[in-house]
Scaffold this motif. Structure first.
Motif, PDB file in Angstrom:
ATOM      1  N   SER A  42     -34.064 -11.348  21.149  1.00  0.00           N
ATOM      2  CA  SER A  42     -33.240 -10.940  20.007  1.00  0.00           C
ATOM      3  C   SER A  42     -34.108 -10.495  18.760  1.00  0.00           C
ATOM      4  O   SER A  42     -33.973 -10.946  17.909  1.00  0.00           O
ATOM      5  CB  SER A  42     -32.562 -12.298  19.688  1.00  0.00           C
TER       6      SER A  42
ATOM      7  N   ARG B 291     -36.163 -10.411  26.203  1.00  0.00           N
ATOM      8  CA  ARG B 291     -34.698 -10.486  26.143  1.00  0.00           C
ATOM      9  C   ARG B 291     -34.060 -10.264  24.826  1.00  0.00           C
ATOM     10  O   ARG B 291     -34.374 -10.409  23.936  1.00  0.00           O
ATOM     11  CB  ARG B 291     -34.388 -11.989  26.840  1.00  0.00           C
ATOM     12  N   LYS B 292     -33.008  -9.350  25.276  1.00  0.00           N
ATOM     13  CA  LYS B 292     -32.242  -8.934  24.261  1.00  0.00           C
ATOM     14  C   LYS B 292     -32.881  -8.188  23.290  1.00  0.00           C
ATOM     15  O   LYS B 292     -32.766  -8.282  22.048  1.00  0.00           O
ATOM     16  CB  LYS B 292     -31.253 -10.160  23.436  1.00  0.00           C
TER      17      LYS B 292
ATOM     18  N   THR C 241     -32.466  -4.505  22.792  1.00  0.00           N
ATOM     19  CA  THR C 241     -31.736  -3.350  23.123  1.00  0.00           C
ATOM     20  C   THR C 241     -32.329  -2.091  22.933  1.00  0.00           C
ATOM     21  O   THR C 241     -31.773  -1.044  23.761  1.00  0.00           O
ATOM     22  CB  THR C 241     -30.504  -3.563  22.464  1.00  0.00           C
TER      23      THR C 241
ATOM     24  N   SER D  57     -34.897  -8.548  30.394  1.00  0.00           N
ATOM     25  CA  SER D  57     -33.403  -8.340  30.425  1.00  0.00           C
ATOM     26  C   SER D  57     -32.523  -8.162  29.126  1.00  0.00           C
ATOM     27  O   SER D  57     -33.235  -8.414  28.135  1.00  0.00           O
ATOM     28  CB  SER D  57     -32.767  -9.585  30.921  1.00  0.00           C
ATOM     29  N   HIS D  58     -31.565  -7.376  29.416  1.00  0.00           N
ATOM     30  CA  HIS D  58     -30.765  -6.789  27.998  1.00  0.00           C
ATOM     31  C   HIS D  58     -31.615  -6.021  27.140  1.00  0.00           C
ATOM     32  O   HIS D  58     -31.708  -6.309  26.052  1.00  0.00           O
ATOM     33  CB  HIS D  58     -30.207  -8.120  27.396  1.00  0.00           C
ATOM     34  N   THR D  59     -32.134  -5.202  27.983  1.00  0.00           N
ATOM     35  CA  THR D  59     -32.904  -4.028  27.074  1.00  0.00           C
ATOM     36  C   THR D  59     -32.553  -2.691  27.677  1.00  0.00           C
ATOM     37  O   THR D  59     -31.536  -2.458  28.384  1.00  0.00           O
ATOM     38  CB  THR D  59     -34.353  -4.273  27.650  1.00  0.00           C
TER      39      THR D  59
ATOM     40  N   HIS E  98     -29.224  -6.565  33.484  1.00  0.00           N
ATOM     41  CA  HIS E  98     -28.887  -5.966  32.240  1.00  0.00           C
ATOM     42  C   HIS E  98     -29.791  -4.949  31.759  1.00  0.00           C
ATOM     43  O   HIS E  98     -30.086  -5.146  30.425  1.00  0.00           O
ATOM     44  CB  HIS E  98     -28.552  -7.114  31.073  1.00  0.00           C
ATOM     45  N   ASN E  99     -30.347  -3.911  32.641  1.00  0.00           N
ATOM     46  CA  ASN E  99     -30.934  -2.938  31.990  1.00  0.00           C
ATOM     47  C   ASN E  99     -30.387  -1.646  32.520  1.00  0.00           C
ATOM     48  O   ASN E  99     -29.148  -1.621  32.961  1.00  0.00           O
ATOM     49  CB  ASN E  99     -32.482  -2.961  32.634  1.00  0.00           C
TER      50      ASN E  99
ATOM     51  N   SER F   1     -26.250  -6.067  36.729  1.00  0.00           N
ATOM     52  CA  SER F   1     -25.956  -5.191  35.930  1.00  0.00           C
ATOM     53  C   SER F   1     -27.081  -4.058  35.431  1.00  0.00           C
ATOM     54  O   SER F   1     -27.643  -4.190  34.408  1.00  0.00           O
ATOM     55  CB  SER F   1     -25.902  -6.004  34.360  1.00  0.00           C
TER      56      SER F   1
END
Length: 340
Positions: A84, A107-108, A110, A132-134, A157-158, A181
């Motif tokens: 984050s 993580r997170k 972005t 993840s989430h990048t 989530h990439n 994802s």
């Protein structure tokens, strides 16, 4: 008089020697291995010196920095966890120079871009790799199979693309694979049905995977398998069986096409989602005997016949069964008749 001066000199020397503020400047970095310190400084620079890493400054104990954990016995950096954070940069290759790492967690983030660097192969003791989430892109690299102590692989989530490397099944200690994802294409590797160790939890949802589910996957038992929201076709019945240990199965939103009538399910099954496919046949009566079932979705298929009465099958409501060819009976409002 001379004697008093000598005593005073000794006292002053003692205070200087043992003063925390003065001794800290020379010993504050003793817990930070020089190689780790160098790598951390390179990582900070590669990430464009974000304010989240403001505590990463020379002449302080790096084991007390934000996002860092050290092994208490070796004082080597064992975990790097950044999440984050407002970071716009490529994934730093210098992470691979923290050779005692057991945990990586990015993580997170972005705006974290680039690909997974091959330098990570130097982390022979790595247990958890979470990115993840990048905005990470490129392929899921084949060289991850060199991380023989890896237990958790989370690249969800990439923006990763291309096929899934079959060599991931060669990781003997792997407990879970999260590749959901992304933009992955091609088939599910046949090797996933022949893992070196126990079958890991498998999360492959929300990709562009195609083709049939390899029949080899029927020879192992996945506690959790999520293949939802892909373009998979054909038979998936090999994934089920009364002797399996499956707890969570999600195959929804594919183009699977098989007869559900004689499929039998794990007695440990907690959630089952087969919705939005082309599955035909009837709802097996044995499913009403699975007492552990907490969630069920069979909607948007081609099922027919009466929903078995008993167990928990009526407790899931009509939404679990709607938009099938000719299902009838509670909890659906459609009554069964002899012609069905």
């Amino acid at each position: 008089m001379a004697s008093s001066s000598a005593v005073l000199l000794v006292l002053v020397s003692t205070l200087i020697l043992f003063s925390p503020s003065l001794s800290q400047s020379s010993n504050s970095t003793t817990r930070c291995n020089p190689n780790d310190f160098k790598a951390l400084m390179q990582i900070k620079q590669s990430l464009n010196n974000p304010y989240q890493l403001a505590s990463w400054v020379p002449n302080t104990d790096c084991c007390k920095w934000y996002a860092i954990e050290c092994d208490p016995d070796t004082n080597r950096v064992s975990a790097l966890s950044i999440f984050s954070a407002n970071i716009s940069a490529e994934f730093p290759a210098a992470v691979g120079d923290l050779t005692f790492l057991r945990t990586i967690l990015f993580r997170k983030l972005t705006n974290l871009t680039g690909s997974i660097p091959s330098s990570l192969t130097k982390l022979t003791d790595l247990r958890t790799l979470t990115i993840s989430h990048t905005a990470l892109s490129g392929a899921v690299p084949d060289f991850l199979s060199h991380l023989q102590n890896l237990q958790i692989l989370d690249l969800s989530h990439n923006q990763l693309s291309g096929p899934i490397p079959p060599t991931l099944s060669a990781l003997p200690k792997l407990q879970s694979i999260h590749l959901d994802s992304n933009h992955l294409t091609g088939p599910i590797p046949d090797s996933f049905g022949r893992p070196v160790g126990p079958a890991p939890d498998l999360y492959l949802s929300r990709n562009r995977l195609s083709g049939q589910i390899p029949s080899s996957l029927g020879s192992v038992s996945f506690d959790t398998i999520d293949l939802s929201r892909n373009m998979l076709v054909g038979d998936a019945s090999m994934l089920f069986g009364e002797g399996k240990t499956s707890v969570r199965v999600d195959l929804s939103s594919n183009m699977l096409d098989f007869d559900l009538s004689n499929v039998r399910f794990s007695r440990k099954l907690v959630t089952l989602d087969l919705s939005h496919n082309r599955i035909f046949g009837s709802v097996p009566r044995q499913l009403s005997q699975v007492d552990t079932l907490m969630g069920l979705k069979l909607s948007y298929n081609r099922l027919c016949g009466e929903i078995p009465v008993g167990g928990k099958l009526q407790s899931f409501g009509s939404s679990a069964y709607v938009h099938n060819k000719c299902l009838c009976g509670p909890p659906l409002p459609v009554k069964c008749n002899k012609r069905i």
